[in-house]
Design a protein around this motif. Sequence first.
Motif, short mmCIF file in Angstrom:
data_model
loop_
_atom_site.label_atom_id
_atom_site.label_comp_id
_atom_site.label_asym_id
_atom_site.label_seq_id
_atom_site.Cartn_x
_atom_site.Cartn_y
_atom_site.Cartn_z
N GLN A 25 34.00 35.70 48.62
CA GLN A 25 35.02 35.34 47.65
C GLN A 25 35.59 36.60 47.05
O GLN A 25 34.87 37.56 46.79
N VAL A 26 36.89 36.61 46.80
CA VAL A 26 37.56 37.74 46.19
C VAL A 26 38.22 37.28 44.90
O VAL A 26 38.90 36.25 44.88
N PHE A 27 37.99 38.02 43.84
CA PHE A 27 38.67 37.82 42.57
C PHE A 27 39.46 39.08 42.30
O PHE A 27 38.88 40.16 42.17
N THR A 28 40.77 38.96 42.25
CA THR A 28 41.61 40.13 42.10
C THR A 28 42.78 39.81 41.17
O THR A 28 43.06 38.66 40.89
N GLY A 29 43.42 40.84 40.70
CA GLY A 29 44.58 40.69 39.83
C GLY A 29 45.03 42.05 39.34
O GLY A 29 44.31 43.05 39.50
N ALA A 30 46.20 42.08 38.77
CA ALA A 30 46.77 43.35 38.30
C ALA A 30 46.01 43.90 37.09
O ALA A 30 46.01 45.10 36.85
N HIS A 31 45.38 43.03 36.35
CA HIS A 31 44.67 43.44 35.14
C HIS A 31 43.17 43.31 35.36
O HIS A 31 42.71 42.46 36.09
N ARG A 32 42.42 44.15 34.68
CA ARG A 32 40.96 44.14 34.84
C ARG A 32 40.33 43.27 33.75
O ARG A 32 39.50 43.73 32.99
N SER A 33 40.69 42.01 33.70
CA SER A 33 40.20 41.17 32.61
C SER A 33 39.56 39.88 33.10
O SER A 33 39.45 38.93 32.35
N PHE A 34 39.12 39.83 34.35
CA PHE A 34 38.60 38.58 34.89
C PHE A 34 37.10 38.60 35.12
O PHE A 34 36.54 37.64 35.62
N PHE A 35 36.42 39.68 34.76
CA PHE A 35 34.99 39.76 35.01
C PHE A 35 34.22 38.71 34.22
O PHE A 35 33.20 38.22 34.69
N THR A 36 34.71 38.32 33.06
CA THR A 36 34.03 37.30 32.26
C THR A 36 33.85 36.01 33.04
O THR A 36 32.78 35.41 33.03
N GLY A 37 34.87 35.58 33.75
CA GLY A 37 34.77 34.36 34.55
C GLY A 37 33.79 34.50 35.70
O GLY A 37 33.05 33.57 36.01
N VAL A 38 33.77 35.67 36.31
CA VAL A 38 32.86 35.90 37.44
C VAL A 38 31.42 35.93 36.94
O VAL A 38 30.52 35.34 37.55
N ILE A 39 31.16 36.61 35.82
CA ILE A 39 29.79 36.68 35.31
C ILE A 39 29.35 35.31 34.81
O ILE A 39 28.17 34.95 34.94
N ALA A 40 30.27 34.52 34.28
CA ALA A 40 29.91 33.15 33.87
C ALA A 40 29.47 32.33 35.08
O ALA A 40 28.49 31.58 35.02
N GLN A 41 30.18 32.49 36.20
CA GLN A 41 29.79 31.80 37.44
C GLN A 41 28.42 32.28 37.90
O GLN A 41 27.57 31.47 38.29
N ALA A 42 28.17 33.59 37.85
CA ALA A 42 26.88 34.13 38.27
C ALA A 42 25.75 33.60 37.39
O ALA A 42 24.68 33.24 37.88
N LEU A 43 25.97 33.57 36.08
CA LEU A 43 24.95 33.06 35.15
C LEU A 43 24.67 31.57 35.40
O LEU A 43 23.53 31.13 35.36
N ARG A 44 25.72 30.82 35.66
CA ARG A 44 25.56 29.38 35.91
C ARG A 44 24.74 29.16 37.18
O ARG A 44 23.82 28.35 37.23
N ILE A 45 25.04 29.92 38.23
CA ILE A 45 24.32 29.78 39.49
C ILE A 45 22.87 30.22 39.33
O ILE A 45 21.95 29.56 39.83
N ALA A 46 22.65 31.33 38.62
CA ALA A 46 21.27 31.79 38.39
C ALA A 46 20.49 30.78 37.56
O ALA A 46 19.31 30.55 37.80
N GLY A 47 21.15 30.14 36.60
CA GLY A 47 20.50 29.13 35.77
C GLY A 47 20.07 27.91 36.56
O GLY A 47 19.19 27.16 36.14
N GLN A 48 20.68 27.71 37.72
CA GLN A 48 20.32 26.58 38.58
C GLN A 48 19.22 26.96 39.57
O GLN A 48 18.88 26.18 40.45
N GLY A 49 18.69 28.19 39.44
CA GLY A 49 17.56 28.58 40.27
C GLY A 49 17.89 29.45 41.46
O GLY A 49 17.02 29.74 42.28
N THR A 50 19.12 29.89 41.58
CA THR A 50 19.53 30.72 42.72
C THR A 50 19.43 32.19 42.33
O THR A 50 19.80 32.58 41.23
N SER A 51 18.94 33.02 43.25
CA SER A 51 18.81 34.44 42.97
C SER A 51 20.18 35.13 43.05
O SER A 51 20.91 34.96 44.03
#
Length: 178
Positions: A25-51
């Motif tokens: 998956q690629v998350f890209t854009g002209a501005h560097r302001s989308f990491f919050t959404g990506v880290i939220a996805q990572a935290l949600r997946i980790a919270g479900q038991g995935t490494s």
Amino acid sequence: MVAQLETPALHSDRRLLPTIEGLVQVFTGAHRSFFTGVIAQALRIAGQGTSVLVIQFLKGGINQGHEHPMRLGQNLDWVRCDLPRCIDTPHLDEAETHSLLQLWQHTQKVISEGKYALVVLDELSLAINFGLIPESEVLALLEKRPAHVDIILTGPEMPQALLDVADQITEIRRSHRP
């Protein structure tokens, strides 16, 4: 009347569920302001038991490095470059270059081992565009990764070759509505 489900034998070649291959998956854009959404996805997946592993190539400032990952919960490891500052230029001194290359080598190793089901490579496009990480090595890593490993690549101006191998591309744009 008793219903009984037929289950495959333990050593059968039949599988109950099909194997799902990992996505790029690629998350890209002209501005560097989308990491919050990506880290939220990572935290949600980790919270479900995935490494999950989050690697921030251009962030420093906390004396971390790959030898001292920050652990968030039971399933999420977070690693930053072992630098006193954040990288915002392609001009690094010898120690900074060494630290970044160590982190890149560590990243390649852990991905090929398949220890993590999801790996986030934050600001990878900037590291490539600065000439700090070779695009050809990234493409080779994506090709050789274990089939079950999902990879998320982030950063502005993602190289076309990485967009071409991506299964999903999310372009973040700012809305100019009042």
